[in-house]
Design an enzyme around this catalytic site. Sequence first.
Site, PDB file in Angstrom:
ATOM      1  N   CYS A   2     111.992 -38.644  24.039  1.00 20.20           N
ATOM      2  CA  CYS A   2     110.595 -38.632  23.638  1.00 20.20           C
ATOM      3  C   CYS A   2     110.162 -40.082  23.521  1.00 20.20           C
ATOM      4  O   CYS A   2     110.981 -40.980  23.618  1.00 20.20           O
ATOM      5  CB  CYS A   2     110.451 -37.957  22.279  1.00 20.20           C
ATOM      6  N   ARG A  27     108.345 -40.677  29.112  1.00 21.33           N
ATOM      7  CA  ARG A  27     109.526 -40.295  28.327  1.00 21.33           C
ATOM      8  C   ARG A  27     109.471 -38.826  27.894  1.00 21.33           C
ATOM      9  O   ARG A  27     110.430 -38.303  27.340  1.00 21.33           O
ATOM     10  CB  ARG A  27     109.636 -41.172  27.075  1.00 21.33           C
ATOM     11  N   TRP A  74     109.447 -34.358  24.576  1.00 22.57           N
ATOM     12  CA  TRP A  74     110.072 -33.596  25.659  1.00 22.57           C
ATOM     13  C   TRP A  74     111.076 -32.687  24.959  1.00 22.57           C
ATOM     14  O   TRP A  74     112.077 -33.156  24.430  1.00 22.57           O
ATOM     15  CB  TRP A  74     110.769 -34.537  26.630  1.00 22.57           C
ATOM     16  N   ASN A 100     113.052 -39.509  17.814  1.00 24.59           N
ATOM     17  CA  ASN A 100     113.529 -39.414  19.190  1.00 24.59           C
ATOM     18  C   ASN A 100     115.047 -39.304  19.125  1.00 24.59           C
ATOM     19  O   ASN A 100     115.690 -40.093  18.441  1.00 24.59           O
ATOM     20  CB  ASN A 100     113.112 -40.684  19.947  1.00 24.59           C
ATOM     21  N   GLU A 488     119.969 -39.775  48.357  1.00 22.84           N
ATOM     22  CA  GLU A 488     118.881 -40.283  47.527  1.00 22.84           C
ATOM     23  C   GLU A 488     117.528 -39.729  48.003  1.00 22.84           C
ATOM     24  O   GLU A 488     116.686 -39.327  47.197  1.00 22.84           O
ATOM     25  CB  GLU A 488     118.906 -41.823  47.535  1.00 22.84           C
ATOM     26  N   LYS A 492     114.902 -37.470  45.860  1.00 25.10           N
ATOM     27  CA  LYS A 492     113.508 -37.873  45.674  1.00 25.10           C
ATOM     28  C   LYS A 492     112.576 -36.721  46.044  1.00 25.10           C
ATOM     29  O   LYS A 492     111.649 -36.386  45.331  1.00 25.10           O
ATOM     30  CB  LYS A 492     113.235 -39.094  46.559  1.00 25.10           C
ATOM     31  N   GLU A 495     112.834 -33.669  43.531  1.00 27.83           N
ATOM     32  CA  GLU A 495     112.378 -33.861  42.150  1.00 27.83           C
ATOM     33  C   GLU A 495     110.861 -33.950  42.024  1.00 27.83           C
ATOM     34  O   GLU A 495     110.307 -33.560  41.011  1.00 27.83           O
ATOM     35  CB  GLU A 495     113.068 -35.051  41.472  1.00 27.83           C
ATOM     36  N   HIS A 511     131.002 -27.808  59.533  1.00 32.01           N
ATOM     37  CA  HIS A 511     131.900 -27.146  58.585  1.00 32.01           C
ATOM     38  C   HIS A 511     131.144 -26.207  57.661  1.00 32.01           C
ATOM     39  O   HIS A 511     131.655 -25.827  56.610  1.00 32.01           O
ATOM     40  CB  HIS A 511     132.667 -28.208  57.787  1.00 32.01           C
ATOM     41  N   LYS A 608     111.655 -39.567  32.101  1.00 32.00           N
ATOM     42  CA  LYS A 608     112.125 -40.826  32.681  1.00 32.00           C
ATOM     43  C   LYS A 608     113.507 -41.216  32.169  1.00 32.00           C
ATOM     44  O   LYS A 608     114.347 -41.648  32.928  1.00 32.00           O
ATOM     45  CB  LYS A 608     111.104 -41.930  32.370  1.00 32.00           C
TER      46      LYS A 608
HETATM   47  O1  M6R Z   1     117.787 -44.711  33.582  1.00 30.76           O
HETATM   48  P1  M6R Z   1     118.912 -44.278  34.466  1.00 30.76           P
HETATM   49  O2  M6R Z   1     119.017 -45.114  35.716  1.00 30.76           O
HETATM   50  O3  M6R Z   1     120.235 -44.197  33.757  1.00 30.76           O
HETATM   51  O4  M6R Z   1     118.529 -42.812  34.924  1.00 30.76           O
HETATM   52  C1  M6R Z   1     119.416 -42.051  35.687  1.00 30.76           C
HETATM   53  C2  M6R Z   1     118.734 -40.816  36.234  1.00 30.76           C
HETATM   54  O5  M6R Z   1     118.263 -40.009  35.198  1.00 30.76           O
HETATM   55  C3  M6R Z   1     117.555 -41.167  37.141  1.00 30.76           C
HETATM   56  O6  M6R Z   1     117.942 -41.985  38.195  1.00 30.76           O
HETATM   57  C4  M6R Z   1     116.938 -39.862  37.717  1.00 30.76           C
HETATM   58  O7  M6R Z   1     117.829 -39.263  38.599  1.00 30.76           O
HETATM   59  C5  M6R Z   1     115.597 -40.178  38.401  1.00 30.76           C
HETATM   60  N1  M6R Z   1     114.642 -39.199  38.056  1.00 30.76           N
HETATM   61  C6  M6R Z   1     115.698 -40.227  39.879  1.00 30.76           C
HETATM   62  O8  M6R Z   1     114.484 -40.483  40.505  1.00 30.76           O
END
Ligand code: M6R
Length: 613
Positions: A2, A27, A74, A100, A488, A492, A495, A511, A608
């Site tokens: 949060c 957050r 959150w 938090n 990656e 992206k 998400e 496979h 985040k």
């Molecule tokens: O703050 P961090 O780099 O430790 O966060 C890790 C993951 O939570 C973060 O990379 C998450 O996968 C993102 N939403 C990806 O875009």
Amino acid sequence: MCGIVGYIGTKKACPILINGLLKLEYRGYDSSGISTMENGYISNMKDKGRVKNLYALDGINDLIGTSGIAHTRWATHGKPSKENSHPHMDNSNTFSVVHNGIIENYQELRNVLEEKGYTFKSSTDTETIPNLIHMYYSKDKNYDEKRFLRAVASTCKDLKGSYAIEVLCKEYPDVVIVARKDSPLVIGTGDNENYIASDIPAILEYTKDFYLLNDGEVVEVYKDKINFYNCNLEKIEKDVKKIEWDATSSEKDGYPDYMLKEIYEQPRSVRETIGARLKNNEVVDFEDIHLTKEYLESVNKIYLVACGTAMHAGLAIKPMFERLCKIPVTVDIASEFRYREPLIDNKTLCIYISQSGETADTIAALKLSKMQGAKTIAISNVIGSSISREADYTIYTHAGPEIAVASTKAYTSQVTLLALLALHFAEILECSDKALIEAIKNELLLLPEKLQQVLENVTEIEEFAKKVYTEHDIFFLGRGNDYAVALEASLKLKEISYIHSDAYAAGELKHGPIALIENGITVVGIITDPVLSPKTVSNIQEVITRGAKTLIVTDQALENGNYDKVIKIPKTHPMISEILTVVPLQLFAYYITKEKGLDVDKPRNLAKSVTVE
Ligand code: M6R
């Protein structure tokens, strides 16, 4: 997971608090609320939904208090609802608390309080805190100026788990008390006013002078003084830290969303990452981490540990570390690593990657490896983050604040920084060809310019995104570094667009995954490694034969292969190609999401910083 904000000074607190919360919505954003100290009572206003809903609450514009606390939530314990929103007050409405983190023993504490006659309105872990404070406060018959402080400190001793809290007490209207353990909290200081926040960007427009709190500390924040204490209420001293971030760098700068702004910032952020380490454009400088040749020769294993995108940065750089440093590297997901009893001793070097520096699993994994004798390095983007205070050494990515939930510029800076670190180790170990090291350094220096070129050539990506945004499944294929980027790119896309997506090592296609390929399905191929290219090209042809639509991101001169769209990017050294190839795919995810009319910066169910398990 949060965001919290606090203020005490001479101005009306309410607008400052809401403004801070708006900057912290990344957050968490399922409910929010504020408490201000009004004449003789604490006002408590909260609601379900986005922070902007607070503006519509009855009476919000009548608040005149010059101190207050605020929260954007959150949900962890209890569904998003008005009752479960913070601030929470005790039964007598004497204390108001925002929190938090997670109180792991809240049920136990709640039972104790219920036996004493306390009642609860919410299903949160947090509501135990104001009531516990009230319990200790009522027991304390020493009615001096520290009674409120003692009640908060005693409460903190009972809490198991993680917390950053702000507390108001109607009987002590001139002070806000704050405390933290395993959850971030900073105090920004100004002229006859002080600010509190879980994250610096929330209050950066008001001050650049910050105190960073450590675990176990309890603080009295008045408008004109701040008293710091350890958990036993012994006074401690702290130094102010200047934060050089520009307040506007955490705003949108004219872009429609933070994500697009952050994608376009990559030439600059990567330049900053390199600039901090490649002195005079030739010497890789990590002297602040003091790792000697003797120590590095003793290292027989490197773990790169992280979550999500940060873990993908580890995957992207593993081959380079192994080839240049000749040390085996394992990339681990932090939530797996911490529970799988990894083999760690004093010959293990553990590198933790975390944009926020607050990810609970990554921090727990770091603590575990330290206990078992490993040396630890943290790679973080947030100065003073929790992870930086736990690790033996911290290296900052200097990518600037990343606000969009989907990580973009942090990834390219993490990979760049890890590449520089691999070069540094290789130079110390003298185990790699000097010409190869120089060639990679030269290519790193050219990256900002090449990133700019990638960003000037986006129309075709947007066009392809418009063609496929209604799809239900999209697959990504690559080999070597291109496979790391495929993972990656797939993360992206899923998400932010909510389209199901998977990434496969192209050699794995036969496979199993090829069974999913049918007429009209979209497959994205990433082809940069000159040695592996012909093999990936063959795999792509196999999916085209089965009716797939294909988007190819490449720096190779491919022969006509009936691809639907080819995005050409500038060539760089194959060991660092992911820093360029990822960018068109970040944009691909972005444009698809915009086309679907979704909120790119705040995808559903995500926050985040994942500060809980
Ligand atoms: O703050 P961090 O780099 O430790 O966060 C890790 C993951 O939570 C973060 O990379 C998450 O996968 C993102 N939403 C990806 O875009």
